[in-house]
Design a protein around this motif. Structure first.
Motif, PDB file in Angstrom:
ATOM      1  N   ASN A  24      17.463 -10.298 129.672  1.00  0.00           N
ATOM      2  CA  ASN A  24      17.228 -11.026 128.874  1.00  0.00           C
ATOM      3  C   ASN A  24      15.506 -11.488 128.520  1.00  0.00           C
ATOM      4  O   ASN A  24      16.034 -11.970 127.615  1.00  0.00           O
ATOM      5  N   GLU A  39      26.957 -16.452 114.609  1.00  0.00           N
ATOM      6  CA  GLU A  39      26.914 -16.697 116.031  1.00  0.00           C
ATOM      7  C   GLU A  39      28.271 -16.655 116.876  1.00  0.00           C
ATOM      8  O   GLU A  39      27.863 -16.621 117.746  1.00  0.00           O
ATOM      9  N   PRO A  40      29.407 -16.568 116.575  1.00  0.00           N
ATOM     10  CA  PRO A  40      29.954 -16.731 117.841  1.00  0.00           C
ATOM     11  C   PRO A  40      31.170 -15.589 117.809  1.00  0.00           C
ATOM     12  O   PRO A  40      30.372 -15.236 119.325  1.00  0.00           O
ATOM     13  N   ARG A  42      28.085 -13.272 118.804  1.00  0.00           N
ATOM     14  CA  ARG A  42      26.574 -13.439 119.318  1.00  0.00           C
ATOM     15  C   ARG A  42      26.487 -14.116 120.581  1.00  0.00           C
ATOM     16  O   ARG A  42      26.424 -13.792 121.853  1.00  0.00           O
ATOM     17  N   GLN A  43      27.317 -14.939 120.819  1.00  0.00           N
ATOM     18  CA  GLN A  43      27.398 -15.963 121.505  1.00  0.00           C
ATOM     19  C   GLN A  43      27.836 -16.005 122.647  1.00  0.00           C
ATOM     20  O   GLN A  43      27.914 -15.380 123.693  1.00  0.00           O
ATOM     21  N   ALA A  44      29.483 -14.419 122.651  1.00  0.00           N
ATOM     22  CA  ALA A  44      30.587 -14.015 122.956  1.00  0.00           C
ATOM     23  C   ALA A  44      29.709 -13.232 123.679  1.00  0.00           C
ATOM     24  O   ALA A  44      29.826 -13.455 125.233  1.00  0.00           O
ATOM     25  N   ARG A  46      26.340 -12.760 124.576  1.00  0.00           N
ATOM     26  CA  ARG A  46      25.907 -12.942 125.178  1.00  0.00           C
ATOM     27  C   ARG A  46      26.122 -13.658 127.352  1.00  0.00           C
ATOM     28  O   ARG A  46      25.770 -13.011 127.914  1.00  0.00           O
ATOM     29  N   ASP A  47      27.371 -14.198 126.586  1.00  0.00           N
ATOM     30  CA  ASP A  47      28.179 -14.506 127.774  1.00  0.00           C
ATOM     31  C   ASP A  47      28.726 -12.956 128.656  1.00  0.00           C
ATOM     32  O   ASP A  47      28.677 -13.583 130.136  1.00  0.00           O
ATOM     33  N   HIS A  50      25.328 -11.474 131.027  1.00  0.00           N
ATOM     34  CA  HIS A  50      25.433 -12.853 131.624  1.00  0.00           C
ATOM     35  C   HIS A  50      25.758 -11.710 133.672  1.00  0.00           C
ATOM     36  O   HIS A  50      25.051 -12.442 134.338  1.00  0.00           O
ATOM     37  N   ALA A 146      24.925  -9.119 121.029  1.00  0.00           N
ATOM     38  CA  ALA A 146      24.047 -10.240 121.437  1.00  0.00           C
ATOM     39  C   ALA A 146      23.083 -10.497 120.012  1.00  0.00           C
ATOM     40  O   ALA A 146      22.591 -11.558 119.501  1.00  0.00           O
TER      41      ALA A 146
END
Length: 428
Positions: A24, A39-40, A42-44, A46-47, A50, A146
């Protein structure tokens, strides 16, 4: 913003929550994307992160790799990209290494530099940065996605007379995280060459976390040379992901020289029958360097073959690591695969860990693997000294012959000459 990760956090018993916080903290340093299409992706990523943490020695693929150099650094948020003074320095650096190419792609600190690039050539096409990713999910590959600032996507077609050359240059003297990304489609029946070079300007202390992806069409042929020659204080973790269609041919050469900590993950997926994969690697680790090569060749179709030869030269207090996997499931009958790791130790304090692996379910295959670890042979030294060489000259000649054998197939000749000079300079 500054990130300092506890140098003792490489302990395997560190709580999972603390290791998740490390990721993080790195993600908090991500620069804004240069293109909205990123951005999509990067977000995928990041998910997915987790559910992941930075690896420890308890993770099988990382049990030999000491990440304390990464965990002990105070990383900072990146400054403004493509500074004119830095661009001028990079221009001078590239002039020293130029030879005829059909196209030249330059990324500085992960950003595409149009001012120094040449891409308007027949058979070379820039694509949208939203091209689907093919790199297998893995913590550092996902971290690259990410934190993407930019992404270069190419389509190569036809029989290109000269190679495409891609420069990844790390420039900043501050300790930042750089995430270069290159994705290449090689069209069906094309024959192309591509050279990647990872270089540093003076004082580079960055963490370069790179991903390169190749998708080979039917009957496509790609000759790929990857040269990692960053600053001795840099950290480099890179992934090369290859997906091969029917009757395709991938020949890869990886030369690792720089960085205090360097790891290269070669991930090859053979999706079509009649394909061929050749992997040749050379890592030279001196002083206290850690040089790690992990590879996986996975067959998903029959009647294909692979050949891998990886060499390590390890001196002083350095640590060389090789872990190679060949995976042959039931569907991949009539597979012919071989793997060999050879290591030359130049010091009593040098260390090597080698782990070639075969995972075979199919019954009608021809597969082999092996590893050798040795010091310069006493009989060879005796023979050379009997011909008038002193001990140092004899040992140098043996090491040169061991290393330069891996360069014989590299084209063009001028690149091979540059590599020989760089290898000999480091060995001396």
């Amino acid at each position: 913003m500054t990130l300092t990760v506890n140098a003792n956090s490489d302990r395997a018993d560190l709580p999972k929550a603390s290791r998740a916080n490390e990721l993080n903290d790195l993600l908090a340093l991500a620069p804004p994307p240069r293109h909205a299409e990123l951005e999509p992706l990067r977000q995928a990523a990041r998910d997915r992160l987790h559910e992941q943490t930075l690896p420890t020695p308890r993770d099988e693929d990382w049990r030999f790799t000491d990440l304390s150099a990464l965990r002990g650094r105070a990383f900072q948020a990146p400054i403004a990209p493509l500074n004119p003074e830095i661009v001028a320095e990079v221009r001078h650096l590239l002039c020293e290494r130029s030879f005829p190419t059909v196209a030249q792609i330059v990324l500085i600190d992960g950003y595409f530099c149009g001012e120094l690039s040449r891409v308007n050539a027949a058979g070379v096409e820039l694509l949208s940065p939203s091209l689907p990713a093919i790199a297998p999910p893995e913590v550092f590959s996902d971290l690259n996605t990410a934190m993407l600032a930019d992404r270069v996507c190419l389509r190569l077609t036809g029989s290109l007379p000269e190679p495409v050359e891609v420069f990844f240059v790390s420039s900043r003297q501050q300790q930042s995280v750089v995430s270069p990304r290159l994705s290449v489609e090689v069209a069906a029946h094309s024959q192309v060459s591509l050279i990647e070079r990872f270089l540093s300007l003076t004082g580079d202390q960055q963490f370069t976390n790179s991903v390169t992806e190749f998708s080979l069409g039917v009957s496509a042929r790609l000759r790929h040379v990857r040269i990692q020659h960053q600053s001795p204080t840099a950290i480099h973790i890179g992934c090369t992901a290859v997906c091969q269609a029917q009757d395709s041919d991938y020949e890869g050469h990886a030369i690792d020289l720089g960085g205090c900590l360097s790891r290269h993950n070669w991930q090859v997926q053979i999706q079509g029958s009649g394909s061929q994969t050749i992997l040749k690697g050379l890592a030279i680790a001196m002083d206290s360097q850690i040089m790690d090569t992990h590879s996986a060749v996975v067959f998903h179709a029959p009647h294909s073959r692979s050949e891998q030869i990886h060499k390590c030269i390890v001196g002083d207090r350095a640590h060389g690591i090789f872990n190679g996997r060949i995976v042959v499931p039931q569907v991949a009958q009539l597979t012919d695969a071989s793997q060999l790791n050879r290591t030359l130790l130049l010091s009593d304090k040098a260390r090597v860990d080698t782990k070639p692996q075969l995972e075979i379910v199919a019954d009608n295959v021809k597969c082999s693997h092996g590893a050798t670890v040795s010091q310069p042979a006493a009989d060879e030294l005796f023979y050379l000294r009997s011909r008038g060489l002193d001990e140092r000259q004899a040992k140098t000649l043996i090491v040169k012959a061991f290393a330069l054998e891996q360069l014989t197939d590299i084209e063009p000749p001028l690149l091979r000459q540059q590599l020989e000079e760089a290898l000999l300079a480091k060995l001396h």
